[in-house]
Structures are given as C-alpha cells and as structure tokens.
Design a protein around this motif. Structure first.
Motif, PDB file in Angstrom:
ATOM      1  N   VAL A   1       0.833  -1.199   0.000  1.00 17.66           N
ATOM      2  CA  VAL A   1       0.000   0.000   0.000  1.00 17.66           C
ATOM      3  C   VAL A   1       0.870   1.253   0.000  1.00 17.66           C
ATOM      4  CG1 VAL A   1      -1.776   1.296   1.239  1.00 17.66           C
ATOM      5  CG2 VAL A   1      -1.885  -1.209   1.168  1.00 17.66           C
ATOM      6  N   VAL A   2       0.587   2.137  -0.913  1.00 13.11           N
ATOM      7  CA  VAL A   2       1.289   3.415  -1.007  1.00 13.11           C
ATOM      8  C   VAL A   2       0.644   4.410  -0.046  1.00 13.11           C
ATOM      9  CG1 VAL A   2       1.862   5.341  -2.548  1.00 13.11           C
ATOM     10  CG2 VAL A   2       1.931   2.977  -3.402  1.00 13.11           C
ATOM     11  N   GLN A   3      -0.691   4.492  -0.083  1.00 15.60           N
ATOM     12  CA  GLN A   3      -1.424   5.409   0.782  1.00 15.60           C
ATOM     13  C   GLN A   3      -2.905   5.069   0.764  1.00 15.60           C
ATOM     14  OE1 GLN A   3      -0.876   9.278  -0.909  1.00 15.60           O
ATOM     15  NE2 GLN A   3      -2.036   8.813  -2.738  1.00 15.60           N
ATOM     16  N   VAL A   4      -3.610   5.553   1.789  1.00 19.24           N
ATOM     17  CA  VAL A   4      -5.055   5.421   1.860  1.00 19.24           C
ATOM     18  C   VAL A   4      -5.614   6.806   2.159  1.00 19.24           C
ATOM     19  CG1 VAL A   4      -7.010   4.285   2.952  1.00 19.24           C
ATOM     20  CG2 VAL A   4      -4.829   3.068   2.775  1.00 19.24           C
ATOM     21  N   LEU A   5      -6.438   7.311   1.249  1.00 18.89           N
ATOM     22  CA  LEU A   5      -7.095   8.595   1.422  1.00 18.89           C
ATOM     23  C   LEU A   5      -8.571   8.331   1.697  1.00 18.89           C
ATOM     24  CD1 LEU A   5      -5.493  10.473  -1.598  1.00 18.89           C
ATOM     25  CD2 LEU A   5      -4.727  10.456   0.784  1.00 18.89           C
ATOM     26  N   ILE A   6      -9.077   8.883   2.789  1.00 17.73           N
ATOM     27  CA  ILE A   6     -10.459   8.645   3.184  1.00 17.73           C
ATOM     28  C   ILE A   6     -11.156   9.987   3.357  1.00 17.73           C
ATOM     29  CG2 ILE A   6     -11.997   7.620   4.893  1.00 17.73           C
ATOM     30  CD1 ILE A   6      -9.704   5.725   5.654  1.00 17.73           C
ATOM     31  N   SER A   7     -12.287  10.139   2.681  1.00 14.39           N
ATOM     32  CA  SER A   7     -13.067  11.363   2.848  1.00 14.39           C
ATOM     33  C   SER A   7     -14.417  11.028   3.465  1.00 14.39           C
ATOM     34  CB  SER A   7     -13.270  12.084   1.513  1.00 14.39           C
ATOM     35  OG  SER A   7     -14.134  11.347   0.675  1.00 14.39           O
ATOM     36  N   ALA A   8     -14.981  12.011   4.146  1.00 14.40           N
ATOM     37  CA  ALA A   8     -16.312  11.875   4.727  1.00 14.40           C
ATOM     38  C   ALA A   8     -17.085  13.149   4.428  1.00 14.40           C
ATOM     39  CB  ALA A   8     -16.221  11.656   6.234  1.00 14.40           C
ATOM     40  N   THR A   9     -18.374  13.014   4.224  1.00 15.24           N
ATOM     41  CA  THR A   9     -19.210  14.175   3.981  1.00 15.24           C
ATOM     42  C   THR A   9     -19.264  15.034   5.247  1.00 15.24           C
ATOM     43  OG1 THR A   9     -21.122  12.763   4.441  1.00 15.24           O
ATOM     44  CG2 THR A   9     -20.598  13.174   2.126  1.00 15.24           C
ATOM     45  N   PRO A  10     -19.563  16.327   5.103  1.00 15.85           N
ATOM     46  CA  PRO A  10     -19.543  17.245   6.249  1.00 15.85           C
ATOM     47  C   PRO A  10     -20.504  16.881   7.383  1.00 15.85           C
ATOM     48  CG  PRO A  10     -19.605  18.472   4.195  1.00 15.85           C
ATOM     49  CD  PRO A  10     -19.801  17.030   3.846  1.00 15.85           C
ATOM     50  N   ASP A  11     -21.483  16.016   7.114  1.00 20.74           N
ATOM     51  CA  ASP A  11     -22.441  15.630   8.156  1.00 20.74           C
ATOM     52  C   ASP A  11     -21.919  14.513   9.064  1.00 20.74           C
ATOM     53  OD1 ASP A  11     -22.571  13.775   6.108  1.00 20.74           O
ATOM     54  OD2 ASP A  11     -24.723  13.986   5.771  1.00 20.74           O
ATOM     55  N   LEU A  12     -20.716  14.028   8.814  1.00 20.80           N
ATOM     56  CA  LEU A  12     -20.100  13.000   9.667  1.00 20.80           C
ATOM     57  C   LEU A  12     -18.990  13.647  10.483  1.00 20.80           C
ATOM     58  CD1 LEU A  12     -19.999   9.962   7.210  1.00 20.80           C
ATOM     59  CD2 LEU A  12     -21.689  10.490   8.998  1.00 20.80           C
TER      60      LEU A  12
ATOM     61  N   TYR B   1       1.998   1.046   9.803  1.00 22.26           N
ATOM     62  CA  TYR B   1       2.912   1.929   9.078  1.00 22.26           C
ATOM     63  C   TYR B   1       2.368   2.394   7.729  1.00 22.26           C
ATOM     64  CZ  TYR B   1       5.868   0.251  12.759  1.00 22.26           C
ATOM     65  OH  TYR B   1       6.360  -0.065  14.002  1.00 22.26           O
ATOM     66  N   VAL B   2       1.115   2.078   7.426  1.00 25.30           N
ATOM     67  CA  VAL B   2       0.501   2.528   6.177  1.00 25.30           C
ATOM     68  C   VAL B   2       0.063   3.987   6.340  1.00 25.30           C
ATOM     69  CG1 VAL B   2      -1.461   2.226   4.623  1.00 25.30           C
ATOM     70  CG2 VAL B   2      -0.280   0.210   5.535  1.00 25.30           C
ATOM     71  N   PRO B   3       0.477   4.874   5.428  1.00 25.94           N
ATOM     72  CA  PRO B   3       0.061   6.274   5.520  1.00 25.94           C
ATOM     73  C   PRO B   3      -1.431   6.420   5.198  1.00 25.94           C
ATOM     74  CG  PRO B   3       1.818   6.002   3.882  1.00 25.94           C
ATOM     75  CD  PRO B   3       1.410   4.649   4.335  1.00 25.94           C
ATOM     76  N   VAL B   4      -2.154   7.018   6.136  1.00 26.17           N
ATOM     77  CA  VAL B   4      -3.599   7.199   5.995  1.00 26.17           C
ATOM     78  C   VAL B   4      -3.927   8.664   6.276  1.00 26.17           C
ATOM     79  CG1 VAL B   4      -5.869   6.492   6.847  1.00 26.17           C
ATOM     80  CG2 VAL B   4      -3.998   4.839   6.786  1.00 26.17           C
ATOM     81  N   MET B   5      -4.821   9.225   5.468  1.00 24.41           N
ATOM     82  CA  MET B   5      -5.231  10.610   5.680  1.00 24.41           C
ATOM     83  C   MET B   5      -6.737  10.730   5.500  1.00 24.41           C
ATOM     84  SD  MET B   5      -4.124  14.055   3.647  1.00 24.41           S
ATOM     85  CE  MET B   5      -2.581  14.308   4.506  1.00 24.41           C
ATOM     86  N   CYS B   6      -7.358  11.465   6.420  1.00 26.62           N
ATOM     87  CA  CYS B   6      -8.782  11.780   6.312  1.00 26.62           C
ATOM     88  C   CYS B   6      -8.946  13.210   5.814  1.00 26.62           C
ATOM     89  CB  CYS B   6      -9.475  11.650   7.663  1.00 26.62           C
ATOM     90  SG  CYS B   6      -9.875   9.985   8.130  1.00 26.62           S
ATOM     91  N   MET B   7     -10.046  13.431   5.113  1.00 23.97           N
ATOM     92  CA  MET B   7     -10.374  14.777   4.642  1.00 23.97           C
ATOM     93  C   MET B   7     -11.879  14.895   4.489  1.00 23.97           C
ATOM     94  SD  MET B   7      -8.911  13.977   0.910  1.00 23.97           S
ATOM     95  CE  MET B   7      -7.703  12.979   1.725  1.00 23.97           C
ATOM     96  N   GLN B   8     -12.339  16.106   4.362  1.00 28.19           N
ATOM     97  CA  GLN B   8     -13.764  16.325   4.187  1.00 28.19           C
ATOM     98  C   GLN B   8     -14.111  16.294   2.708  1.00 28.19           C
ATOM     99  OE1 GLN B   8     -15.755  20.194   5.117  1.00 28.19           O
ATOM    100  NE2 GLN B   8     -16.611  18.943   6.769  1.00 28.19           N
ATOM    101  N   GLU B   9     -15.168  15.564   2.393  1.00 26.37           N
ATOM    102  CA  GLU B   9     -15.706  15.499   1.029  1.00 26.37           C
ATOM    103  C   GLU B   9     -16.355  16.840   0.694  1.00 26.37           C
ATOM    104  OE1 GLU B   9     -16.362  13.742  -2.561  1.00 26.37           O
ATOM    105  OE2 GLU B   9     -15.417  12.703  -0.888  1.00 26.37           O
ATOM    106  N   LEU B  10     -16.396  17.181  -0.570  1.00 27.75           N
ATOM    107  CA  LEU B  10     -17.077  18.403  -0.991  1.00 27.75           C
ATOM    108  C   LEU B  10     -18.557  18.344  -0.623  1.00 27.75           C
ATOM    109  CD1 LEU B  10     -15.558  18.812  -4.552  1.00 27.75           C
ATOM    110  CD2 LEU B  10     -15.043  20.173  -2.525  1.00 27.75           C
ATOM    111  N   SER B  11     -19.106  19.470  -0.248  1.00 26.06           N
ATOM    112  CA  SER B  11     -20.529  19.580   0.043  1.00 26.06           C
ATOM    113  C   SER B  11     -21.227  20.025  -1.240  1.00 26.06           C
ATOM    114  CB  SER B  11     -20.761  20.584   1.168  1.00 26.06           C
ATOM    115  OG  SER B  11     -22.128  20.688   1.440  1.00 26.06           O
ATOM    116  N   ILE B  12     -21.824  19.074  -1.937  1.00 27.41           N
ATOM    117  CA  ILE B  12     -22.459  19.343  -3.223  1.00 27.41           C
ATOM    118  C   ILE B  12     -23.973  19.166  -3.089  1.00 27.41           C
ATOM    119  CG2 ILE B  12     -22.614  18.594  -5.649  1.00 27.41           C
ATOM    120  CD1 ILE B  12     -19.881  19.800  -4.931  1.00 27.41           C
TER     121      ILE B  12
END
Length: 124
Positions: free
Chosen positions: A41-52, A70-81
């Motif tokens: 695994v190179v990376q795991v990017l996880i997004s969640a909608t603003p309501d979570l 040791y797997v790089p993981v990052m969370c971010m907020q999904e766009l609010s569309i």
C-alpha cells in the motif's frame, strides 16, 4: 504497477461506532477481493461528507488492522455538493499490484452503490 482501488459506503447515523464499522467492512472487502497486503500500500485517502463529525473514518484501519500500523492514511472532508449522497465515506487506496485495471474490484456498500451503477454486478 501502482493502481487505485476505490470504495464508498454510507451510514444512517452520525455515530462513531457506525462510522468505524462501516468503514472497516468496506476496507476489509477491498483488501480481501484485491489481495492487498500492507507492504504494497502506497497510501489510503479517506473522505467523509460534512455531516459525519463523530470520528475519523481512518480509525477503522487502526482499530481492526494492527498490521497496517505503518501505512500512511489521511482523512479529509468530502465536498458539500447539492444533491450529493449524505453520510458518505469514500476511500482511494493506492497500492502495488499485478491486477489489470479491469480486474480491480471496487467496493460500494449501502447507499453508496448509487455512486457507481455501472459497477452494479460487482456488488452482487
């Protein structure tokens, strides 16, 4: 070759337990269907909608998969569309693999199946 593996799921409530369990179930299926091991695994990017807002969905990797320390993981907020899928968690996992692009199993659970109706047969 490095490829992207996609997944998405939804929850019914903004609750930590639901968010972690739904994310873990989706990631477990992504990993097992594509024979992914942490070392690839190179990376795991996880997004969640603003309501979570109750927890980081990435916590699912740390809680249920000790071998992914040791797997790089990052969370971010999904766009609010407008009209977007609510209470949705999405994943982009990149990893080394010998799978051809058309042989990758992308995983969509719950209401997130609506995001990729073209992959419907993979969900059955």
């Amino acid at each position: 070759m490095i490829r992207g593996f996609r997944g998405a799921t939804t929850v019914t409530e903004n609750e930590e337990k639901q968010i972690i369990e739904a994310t873990a179930a989706m990631l477990d299926e992504m990993v097992s269907k594509n024979a992914i091991v942490p070392e690839d695994v190179v990376q795991v990017l996880i997004s969640a909608t603003p309501d979570l807002t109750k927890t980081f969905p990435a916590k699912a990797l740390r809680v249920f998969r000790e071998d992914w320390t040791y797997v790089p993981v990052m969370c971010m907020q999904e766009l609010s569309i407008e009209g977007g899928l609510p209470k949705c968690i999405r994943v982009m996992l990149t990893a080394r693999t010998d799978l051809a692009q058309q042989d990758i199993h992308h995983v969509y659970h719950e209401e997130a199946i609506k995001l990729r109706p073209d992959l419907k047969e993979e969900h059955q």
